[in-house]
Design a protein around this motif. Structure first.
Motif, short mmCIF file in Angstrom:
data_model
loop_
_atom_site.label_atom_id
_atom_site.label_comp_id
_atom_site.label_asym_id
_atom_site.label_seq_id
_atom_site.Cartn_x
_atom_site.Cartn_y
_atom_site.Cartn_z
N TYR A 50 -12.88 7.22 -2.41
CA TYR A 50 -13.69 6.76 -1.28
C TYR A 50 -13.66 5.24 -1.21
N PRO A 51 -13.87 4.68 -0.01
CA PRO A 51 -13.92 3.22 0.12
C PRO A 51 -15.16 2.64 -0.56
N THR A 52 -15.04 1.39 -0.93
CA THR A 52 -16.17 0.63 -1.44
C THR A 52 -16.16 -0.73 -0.76
N SER A 53 -17.28 -1.43 -0.87
CA SER A 53 -17.45 -2.71 -0.17
C SER A 53 -17.29 -3.88 -1.13
N PHE A 54 -16.81 -4.98 -0.58
CA PHE A 54 -16.62 -6.21 -1.33
C PHE A 54 -17.22 -7.37 -0.54
N SER A 80 -18.81 -7.86 3.08
CA SER A 80 -17.84 -8.25 4.09
C SER A 80 -17.48 -7.01 4.90
N ASP A 81 -17.01 -7.22 6.11
CA ASP A 81 -16.58 -6.10 6.94
C ASP A 81 -15.26 -5.55 6.42
N GLY A 82 -15.12 -4.23 6.47
CA GLY A 82 -13.87 -3.61 6.07
C GLY A 82 -13.86 -3.13 4.64
N ALA A 83 -14.54 -2.01 4.39
CA ALA A 83 -14.52 -1.40 3.06
C ALA A 83 -13.09 -0.94 2.75
N LEU A 84 -12.73 -0.94 1.48
CA LEU A 84 -11.37 -0.59 1.05
C LEU A 84 -11.40 0.54 0.03
N THR A 85 -10.42 1.42 0.13
CA THR A 85 -10.21 2.38 -0.95
C THR A 85 -9.49 1.65 -2.08
N VAL A 86 -9.48 2.23 -3.25
CA VAL A 86 -8.78 1.63 -4.39
C VAL A 86 -7.28 1.52 -4.10
N THR A 87 -6.74 2.49 -3.38
CA THR A 87 -5.30 2.42 -3.09
C THR A 87 -4.99 1.30 -2.10
N ARG A 88 -5.87 1.06 -1.13
CA ARG A 88 -5.64 -0.06 -0.21
C ARG A 88 -5.77 -1.38 -0.96
N LEU A 89 -6.76 -1.49 -1.84
CA LEU A 89 -6.91 -2.68 -2.67
C LEU A 89 -5.63 -2.92 -3.46
N CYS A 90 -5.08 -1.88 -4.07
CA CYS A 90 -3.85 -2.01 -4.86
C CYS A 90 -2.67 -2.44 -3.98
N GLU A 91 -2.59 -1.90 -2.77
CA GLU A 91 -1.51 -2.31 -1.85
C GLU A 91 -1.60 -3.80 -1.53
N SER A 113 -10.16 3.77 -12.71
CA SER A 113 -10.24 2.31 -12.67
C SER A 113 -11.52 1.86 -11.96
N PRO A 114 -11.93 0.61 -12.20
CA PRO A 114 -13.26 0.15 -11.78
C PRO A 114 -13.65 0.34 -10.31
N PHE A 115 -12.75 0.21 -9.36
CA PHE A 115 -13.11 0.34 -7.95
C PHE A 115 -12.67 1.66 -7.34
N SER A 116 -12.34 2.64 -8.17
CA SER A 116 -12.02 3.98 -7.68
C SER A 116 -13.28 4.82 -7.77
N PHE A 117 -13.69 5.36 -6.63
CA PHE A 117 -14.94 6.13 -6.58
C PHE A 117 -14.68 7.52 -6.01
N THR A 136 -17.45 -11.94 7.18
CA THR A 136 -15.99 -12.08 7.29
C THR A 136 -15.35 -10.71 7.07
N LEU A 137 -14.05 -10.64 7.28
CA LEU A 137 -13.29 -9.43 7.01
C LEU A 137 -12.73 -9.51 5.59
N THR A 138 -12.93 -8.48 4.82
CA THR A 138 -12.43 -8.45 3.44
C THR A 138 -10.95 -8.79 3.37
N GLU A 139 -10.17 -8.20 4.24
CA GLU A 139 -8.71 -8.41 4.18
C GLU A 139 -8.31 -9.82 4.59
N ASP A 140 -9.22 -10.59 5.19
CA ASP A 140 -8.91 -11.99 5.52
C ASP A 140 -8.99 -12.90 4.30
#
Length: 185
Positions: A50-54, A80-91, A113-117, A136-140
């Motif tokens: 599942y996504p998590t927020s940063f 920040s806007d735009g929660a990420l899954t662990v796989t998106r974070l890894c990408e 791993s720590p951000f995998s939920f 802001t947007l997380t991916e920015d």
């Protein structure tokens, strides 16, 4: 009880995972991903993460200052806007590290791993946005933070290499091996 009938007005902030700051990023969670991806090692993930927020470390500081002066009370989420899954974070990390991510799916109930939920973990920041905070947007900002973590990992590897070389030279000198001909060691 405190929240139902407070004796004085309050604001409580629930923060997303704070990232950034280079050496000030003390949790080691981002470094975990940078290190594993950089070394070509698999990242342990849930089957359906599942996504998590940063939130960026400077953004949470700005948010806290804003909340103090905000003139509102009660609980509010900061992310920040735009929660990420662990796989998106890894990408996103892999794009900066120049190496594709590898994954190992963990069985249900096993630690990942720590951000995998394995359950929803993203924060809803809509109340703060309605009150006027522009997130802001997380991916920015994440690429800069990943670059800091990569630089820190490289600096740490260089420091360890230097320490080992110095330690080896000191150990050799202490044993009397430095400067002696090979035949007398």
């Amino acid at each position: 009880m405190f929240l139902r009938d407070p004796a004085f007005p309050y604001v409580s902030v629930r923060s997303a995972h704070v990232l950034g700051g280079g050496r000030a990023e003390f949790t080691g969670r981002l470094a975990h991903y940078v290190g594993r991806i950089g070394a070509g090692l698999p990242v342990d993930v849930h089957e359906h993460p599942y996504p998590t927020s940063f939130i960026h470390h400077r953004e949470i500081a700005e948010f806290l200052a804003w909340a103090v002066a905000g003139g509102f009370t009660g609980p509010v989420n900061a992310s920040s806007d735009g929660a990420l899954t662990v796989t998106r974070l890894c990408e996103l990390i892999a794009a900066r590290a120049g190496r594709p991510p590898r994954y190992r799916t963990v069985p249900r109930g096993q630690e990942a791993s720590p951000f995998s939920f394995d359950r929803p973990y993203a924060l809803d920041n809509s109340r703060a946005a309605r009150l006027g905070f522009a997130f802001t947007l997380t991916e920015d900002w994440l690429p800069e933070v990943v670059d800091e973590a990569i630089d820190q990992a490289v600096d740490g590897a260089i420091d360890r290499t230097i320490d080992q070389a110095i330690g080896g030279a000191i150990g050799s000198a202490a044993s009397g091996a430095v400067g002696e001909p090979p035949s007398t060691r």
